[in-house]
Design an enzyme around this catalytic site. Sequence first.
Site, short mmCIF file in Angstrom:
data_model
loop_
_atom_site.label_atom_id
_atom_site.label_comp_id
_atom_site.label_asym_id
_atom_site.label_seq_id
_atom_site.Cartn_x
_atom_site.Cartn_y
_atom_site.Cartn_z
N ASP A 33 53.17 49.45 38.38
CA ASP A 33 52.16 50.37 37.88
C ASP A 33 51.03 50.56 38.88
O ASP A 33 50.74 49.68 39.67
CB ASP A 33 51.52 49.79 36.60
CG ASP A 33 52.38 49.99 35.38
OD1 ASP A 33 53.26 50.87 35.42
OD2 ASP A 33 52.16 49.27 34.40
N LYS A 57 51.13 55.23 36.24
CA LYS A 57 50.64 56.30 35.35
C LYS A 57 49.13 56.29 35.41
O LYS A 57 48.51 55.25 35.37
CB LYS A 57 51.04 56.03 33.90
CG LYS A 57 52.49 55.99 33.64
CD LYS A 57 52.75 55.47 32.23
CE LYS A 57 52.32 54.05 32.08
NZ LYS A 57 52.32 53.55 30.71
N MET A 168 40.18 50.40 28.61
CA MET A 168 40.39 51.85 28.63
C MET A 168 39.25 52.58 27.94
O MET A 168 39.46 53.56 27.23
CB MET A 168 41.73 52.19 27.93
CG MET A 168 42.93 51.60 28.64
SD MET A 168 44.48 51.89 27.78
CE MET A 168 44.47 50.55 26.60
N1 SAH Z 1 47.65 44.78 30.48
C1 SAH Z 1 46.37 44.95 31.13
C2 SAH Z 1 45.55 46.03 30.46
C3 SAH Z 1 46.18 47.40 30.49
S1 SAH Z 1 45.17 48.64 29.78
C4 SAH Z 1 45.65 43.61 31.19
O1 SAH Z 1 46.06 42.66 30.53
O2 SAH Z 1 44.68 43.50 31.93
C5 SAH Z 1 44.29 49.24 31.18
C6 SAH Z 1 42.86 48.78 31.13
O3 SAH Z 1 42.74 47.45 31.61
C7 SAH Z 1 41.89 49.54 32.00
O4 SAH Z 1 41.52 50.77 31.41
C8 SAH Z 1 40.74 48.58 32.09
O5 SAH Z 1 39.98 48.60 30.90
C9 SAH Z 1 41.47 47.26 32.16
N2 SAH Z 1 41.60 46.75 33.54
C10 SAH Z 1 42.75 46.39 34.13
N3 SAH Z 1 42.52 45.92 35.38
C11 SAH Z 1 41.18 45.98 35.56
C12 SAH Z 1 40.30 45.63 36.64
N4 SAH Z 1 40.77 45.13 37.78
N5 SAH Z 1 38.98 45.84 36.46
C13 SAH Z 1 38.49 46.34 35.32
N6 SAH Z 1 39.27 46.68 34.28
C14 SAH Z 1 40.59 46.50 34.39
#
Ligand code: SAH
Length: 249
Positions: A33, A57, A168
């Site tokens: 991803d 995506k 998100m």
């Molecule tokens: N499965 C992922 C989350 C997926 S949803 C997890 O466990 O982290 C996608 C959201 O994750 C983004 O919109 C943001 O809110 C968050 N996110 C993921 N990586 C991030 C990062 N490095 N810094 C800040 N927010 C992050």
Amino acid sequence: MTVYIVGAGPGDPELLTLKALKLIREADVILYDELIGDDIKELLKKESRAMLVDVGKRSGKHRKKQEEINRLLVEYGRKHEKVVRLKGGDPFVFGRGGEEIEILAENKIEFEVVPGITSAIAVPAYAGIPVTHRRFDPALIFITGKQERERLNWDALARLNATIVMLMGVSSLKENAERLIKHGKSPDTPVAVIEKGTTEKQRVIKGKLSDIAEIAEREKVEAPAIIIIGEVVEVHETVRDYLRNLRTP
Ligand code: SAH
């Protein structure tokens, strides 16, 4: 013929698990991803001999739809010995990993799940914000800023004495902050927005529930960002001068 649903952590390659790294090295195909971030993409090029498939995506310009990803998982899962599906953070925290394992099972393809460090906890941590702290709220809630939030009981949420971590949530920050205030959450509740957490580009923007949307807009905050709402945000101020994360030793 196994598909590995692997969490890549929040972006810092050193937060990959040993198991994730081992699988990256052994995989025949890796479907990854956008959210895994640039540093881990670099690591894939260096460490892996796999065929690399970018199924990233991004909201707005959807590159590959989830149905297409599911189809590829089944196709590669039938053809190759080791297929790694590499996802940002943890695969099961707002990551649609649940749907992917259902599809694999329906198609009689064996799989293994490798949990990852979720951004929901690790991103605040890198900013010196503990998601729980005995002095503050006794509960912790993860919510999505996306459409599904409509199913949430906002009244209960606003009254819960829980630290809220929103994923998100950048584009809906104003709306959601207003909604929480309307349902009774104090406008003075501290909020931090952490952009591109655990990477060199990490930014921490702070405010209160009443003004955070305006501040984030002024600062042009972009996804991915974690929004953390609750008194624990204040710990950042207390510890920041001694926090060594992301600083060269
Ligand atoms: N499965 C992922 C989350 C997926 S949803 C997890 O466990 O982290 C996608 C959201 O994750 C983004 O919109 C943001 O809110 C968050 N996110 C993921 N990586 C991030 C990062 N490095 N810094 C800040 N927010 C992050």
